[in-house]
Design a protein around this motif. Sequence first.
Motif, mmCIF file in Angstrom:
data_model
loop_
_atom_site.group_PDB
_atom_site.id
_atom_site.type_symbol
_atom_site.label_atom_id
_atom_site.label_comp_id
_atom_site.label_asym_id
_atom_site.label_seq_id
_atom_site.Cartn_x
_atom_site.Cartn_y
_atom_site.Cartn_z
ATOM 1 N N GLN A 1 0.816 -1.208 0.000
ATOM 2 C CA GLN A 1 0.000 0.000 0.000
ATOM 3 C C GLN A 1 0.850 1.259 0.000
ATOM 4 N N LYS A 2 2.011 1.196 0.640
ATOM 5 C CA LYS A 2 2.923 2.342 0.695
ATOM 6 C C LYS A 2 3.754 2.470 -0.580
ATOM 7 N N GLY A 3 3.647 1.485 -1.465
ATOM 8 C CA GLY A 3 4.386 1.551 -2.712
ATOM 9 C C GLY A 3 5.808 1.044 -2.634
ATOM 10 N N PHE A 4 6.129 0.262 -1.590
ATOM 11 C CA PHE A 4 7.495 -0.236 -1.405
ATOM 12 C C PHE A 4 7.736 -1.598 -2.053
ATOM 13 N N VAL A 5 6.683 -2.399 -2.207
ATOM 14 C CA VAL A 5 6.844 -3.734 -2.799
ATOM 15 C C VAL A 5 5.707 -4.026 -3.770
ATOM 16 N N ASN A 6 5.982 -4.938 -4.673
ATOM 17 C CA ASN A 6 4.953 -5.512 -5.532
ATOM 18 C C ASN A 6 4.959 -7.021 -5.339
ATOM 19 N N TYR A 7 3.801 -7.631 -5.438
ATOM 20 C CA TYR A 7 3.729 -9.084 -5.337
ATOM 21 C C TYR A 7 4.187 -9.703 -6.652
ATOM 22 N N ALA A 8 4.958 -10.799 -6.550
ATOM 23 C CA ALA A 8 5.474 -11.504 -7.722
ATOM 24 C C ALA A 8 4.996 -12.943 -7.677
ATOM 25 N N ASP A 9 5.462 -13.754 -8.635
ATOM 26 C CA ASP A 9 5.080 -15.171 -8.660
ATOM 27 C C ASP A 9 5.470 -15.854 -7.354
ATOM 28 N N LYS A 10 6.648 -15.489 -6.843
ATOM 29 C CA LYS A 10 7.115 -16.025 -5.570
ATOM 30 C C LYS A 10 7.457 -14.861 -4.651
ATOM 31 N N GLY A 11 6.606 -14.610 -3.672
ATOM 32 C CA GLY A 11 6.882 -13.565 -2.704
ATOM 33 C C GLY A 11 6.684 -12.168 -3.257
ATOM 34 N N VAL A 12 7.588 -11.265 -2.848
ATOM 35 C CA VAL A 12 7.491 -9.864 -3.252
ATOM 36 C C VAL A 12 8.826 -9.394 -3.825
ATOM 37 N N VAL A 13 8.773 -8.296 -4.552
ATOM 38 C CA VAL A 13 9.987 -7.630 -5.040
ATOM 39 C C VAL A 13 9.885 -6.159 -4.674
ATOM 40 N N LEU A 14 11.013 -5.539 -4.445
ATOM 41 C CA LEU A 14 11.040 -4.124 -4.103
ATOM 42 C C LEU A 14 10.715 -3.278 -5.329
ATOM 43 N N THR A 15 9.921 -2.255 -5.122
ATOM 44 C CA THR A 15 9.707 -1.258 -6.162
ATOM 45 C C THR A 15 10.929 -0.343 -6.189
ATOM 46 N N GLU A 16 10.966 0.577 -7.127
ATOM 47 C CA GLU A 16 12.078 1.533 -7.190
ATOM 48 C C GLU A 16 12.159 2.339 -5.899
ATOM 49 N N GLU A 17 11.006 2.749 -5.389
ATOM 50 C CA GLU A 17 10.974 3.502 -4.136
ATOM 51 C C GLU A 17 11.403 2.627 -2.964
ATOM 52 N N GLY A 18 10.949 1.370 -2.964
ATOM 53 C CA GLY A 18 11.329 0.452 -1.895
ATOM 54 C C GLY A 18 12.815 0.166 -1.888
ATOM 55 N N GLU A 19 13.386 0.003 -3.081
ATOM 56 C CA GLU A 19 14.826 -0.256 -3.173
ATOM 57 C C GLU A 19 15.619 0.955 -2.706
ATOM 58 N N ARG A 20 15.147 2.136 -3.040
ATOM 59 C CA ARG A 20 15.833 3.356 -2.611
ATOM 60 C C ARG A 20 15.855 3.457 -1.076
ATOM 61 N N ALA A 21 14.717 3.158 -0.460
ATOM 62 C CA ALA A 21 14.634 3.209 0.995
ATOM 63 C C ALA A 21 15.483 2.114 1.634
ATOM 64 N N ALA A 22 15.476 0.929 1.027
ATOM 65 C CA ALA A 22 16.266 -0.190 1.554
ATOM 66 C C ALA A 22 17.757 0.134 1.510
ATOM 67 N N LYS A 23 18.211 0.733 0.422
ATOM 68 C CA LYS A 23 19.639 1.042 0.274
ATOM 69 C C LYS A 23 20.116 2.038 1.326
ATOM 70 N N LYS A 24 19.223 2.932 1.745
ATOM 71 C CA LYS A 24 19.602 3.904 2.775
ATOM 72 C C LYS A 24 19.962 3.200 4.082
ATOM 73 N N VAL A 25 19.134 2.240 4.479
ATOM 74 C CA VAL A 25 19.408 1.541 5.741
ATOM 75 C C VAL A 25 20.531 0.519 5.568
ATOM 76 N N ILE A 26 20.611 -0.103 4.386
ATOM 77 C CA ILE A 26 21.701 -1.038 4.098
ATOM 78 C C ILE A 26 23.045 -0.318 4.184
ATOM 79 N N ARG A 27 23.105 0.895 3.632
ATOM 80 C CA ARG A 27 24.341 1.684 3.673
ATOM 81 C C ARG A 27 24.782 1.927 5.117
ATOM 82 N N LYS A 28 23.843 2.330 5.958
ATOM 83 C CA LYS A 28 24.181 2.594 7.361
ATOM 84 C C LYS A 28 24.585 1.306 8.083
ATOM 85 N N HIS A 29 23.891 0.225 7.759
ATOM 86 C CA HIS A 29 24.207 -1.066 8.392
ATOM 87 C C HIS A 29 25.633 -1.495 8.053
ATOM 88 N N ARG A 30 25.982 -1.438 6.789
ATOM 89 C CA ARG A 30 27.285 -1.945 6.359
ATOM 90 C C ARG A 30 28.437 -1.034 6.757
#
Length: 219
Positions: free
Chosen positions: A50-79
Amino acid sequence: MGKETPRIEEYLESIYKLQEMKESATTSKIAESLELSPSSVSEMLKQLEQKGFVNYADKGVVLTEEGERAAKKVIRKHRLSERLLTDILGFGWDEVHEEACRLEHDISSEMEEKIEKRLGNPKTCPHGYPIPDKEGLVARDNAVKLSELKAGEKGVIVSVFEENPGMLQYIGSLGLYPEVNIEIKSIAPFGGPILVNVRGEQKSLGKELAEKILVEKKK
């Protein structure tokens, strides 16, 4: 887009890492990664859609462009946090994941930049995964799972799944670190062990473990 809640960040990070490991981000795998019930994960995935972060796929979900952008921000800080813990504070590579999970949600942009500069602008975390730059750009590779290599094929280890301390200790004891060259000597049938040459020594790996190691094949 503003800062997401730690809960949302953890979900996006989990999905991103599964995609990075060439895995489908299914409800069960996300639940296993976050140590939550599948029903809780299913409910949260609906919210993320609903927030536009993921789309449903054949198996599970995949990140949208917006979701990937948000994920990379936290991944960067984590690493970057993992690098700080290993390179400056002396933690072992098997000790940093949980500590970095606590740090990643509270690091400011200013601190993030200072950590990166102090570390000499590292390109990867201690486990070999790329650290996204400030624009979210990530160096792409042609890595495959070690379990996908055939007998006689050679490669160099790119990254090692980092969330299980016991697994990391064992992998380290075998000398299977990022940038180490390996060669597949033999593969037992029916999912049996894989015999790998590591720095002149032969090591035996189970298929489950071999699926946690990404390598770049050599021609």
